[in-house]
Design an enzyme around this catalytic site. Structure first.
Site, short mmCIF file in Angstrom:
data_model
loop_
_atom_site.label_atom_id
_atom_site.label_comp_id
_atom_site.label_asym_id
_atom_site.label_seq_id
_atom_site.Cartn_x
_atom_site.Cartn_y
_atom_site.Cartn_z
N SER A 161 -12.05 3.51 -1.44
CA SER A 161 -11.66 4.61 -2.33
C SER A 161 -11.28 4.13 -3.72
O SER A 161 -11.35 4.89 -4.68
CB SER A 161 -10.50 5.41 -1.73
OG SER A 161 -9.39 4.58 -1.51
N HIS A 205 -10.35 -5.42 -3.19
CA HIS A 205 -9.01 -5.74 -2.69
C HIS A 205 -9.09 -6.03 -1.20
O HIS A 205 -9.94 -5.48 -0.49
CB HIS A 205 -8.03 -4.58 -2.94
CG HIS A 205 -8.54 -3.25 -2.50
ND1 HIS A 205 -9.48 -2.54 -3.22
CD2 HIS A 205 -8.29 -2.51 -1.40
CE1 HIS A 205 -9.77 -1.42 -2.59
NE2 HIS A 205 -9.06 -1.38 -1.46
N ASP A 244 0.85 -1.19 0.00
CA ASP A 244 0.00 0.00 0.00
C ASP A 244 0.89 1.24 0.00
O ASP A 244 1.88 1.33 0.73
CB ASP A 244 -0.92 0.00 1.23
CG ASP A 244 -2.06 0.99 1.08
OD1 ASP A 244 -3.21 0.53 0.94
OD2 ASP A 244 -1.81 2.22 1.06
P1 AMP Z 1 -9.70 1.41 -0.03
O1 AMP Z 1 -9.81 2.76 0.62
O2 AMP Z 1 -10.15 0.26 0.83
O3 AMP Z 1 -10.35 1.41 -1.40
O4 AMP Z 1 -8.15 1.13 -0.24
C1 AMP Z 1 -7.41 1.66 -1.29
C2 AMP Z 1 -5.99 1.61 -0.88
O5 AMP Z 1 -5.18 1.79 -2.01
C3 AMP Z 1 -5.59 2.71 0.13
O6 AMP Z 1 -5.10 2.11 1.33
C4 AMP Z 1 -4.52 3.49 -0.62
O7 AMP Z 1 -3.48 3.93 0.23
C5 AMP Z 1 -4.05 2.49 -1.64
N1 AMP Z 1 -3.46 3.06 -2.83
C6 AMP Z 1 -3.94 4.10 -3.56
N2 AMP Z 1 -3.16 4.33 -4.63
C7 AMP Z 1 -2.16 3.40 -4.59
C8 AMP Z 1 -1.03 3.11 -5.40
N3 AMP Z 1 -0.77 3.84 -6.50
N4 AMP Z 1 -0.22 2.11 -5.03
C9 AMP Z 1 -0.47 1.39 -3.91
N5 AMP Z 1 -1.53 1.60 -3.11
C10 AMP Z 1 -2.37 2.60 -3.43
#
Ligand code: AMP
Length: 117
Positions: free
Chosen positions: A98, A103, A34
């Site tokens: 988000s 995932h 992450d």
């Molecule tokens: P969620 O809020 O459950 O949809 O989780 C999305 C996750 O993706 C968050 O914890 C973000 O920090 C992570 N995230 C967003 N963009 C990236 C990226 N480019 N590479 C790795 N993780 C990411």
């Protein structure tokens, strides 16, 4: 919410169009670190198949969802936290989702209190 013609952020990462730190890949899923870790270990288990959110999954996704769980356990073990980790699935914007491509968050490496926020 989904735009069928447009790749999700995670599809771009899976297709290596955007950079990420991969820790595991197989024919069904990838695991990346992450970008904004909530703990010393914070991994995302992401299926190659695009499913917007857990509540959109179908009976035919049962084996895939089980596979994601098994991979989550494996990468937690490989990170040295096989007996103390948390899996999180945020389902829907109101639950802090988000990225609308299902995932599993694998979180470990610090005390994990309950209930979560
Ligand atoms: P969620 O809020 O459950 O949809 O989780 C999305 C996750 O993706 C968050 O914890 C973000 O920090 C992570 N995230 C967003 N963009 C990236 C990226 N480019 N590479 C790795 N993780 C990411």
């Amino acid at each position: 919410m989904a735009d069928a013609g447009k790749k999700t952020l995670f599809e771009k990462i899976i297709d290596k169009e955007l950079p990420a730190q991969f820790v595991y890949e197989d024919e069904l899923c990838v695991v990346i670190k992450d970008i904004n870790p909530a703990a010393p270990v914070h991994l995302l288990v992401i299926p190659r198949k695009r499913i917007e959110m857990l509540s959109d999954s179908k009976p035919e996704d049962q084996a895939l969802l089980g596979h994601l769980m098994l991979v989550a356990g494996k990468v937690a073990r490989d990170a040295g936290y096989g007996d103390a980790f948390r899996l999180v699935v945020n389902n829907g914007a109101a639950a802090s989702q988000s990225v609308f491509h299902i995932h599993l968050h694998v979180i470990a490496g610090r005390p994990l209190s309950w209930p979560p926020g």
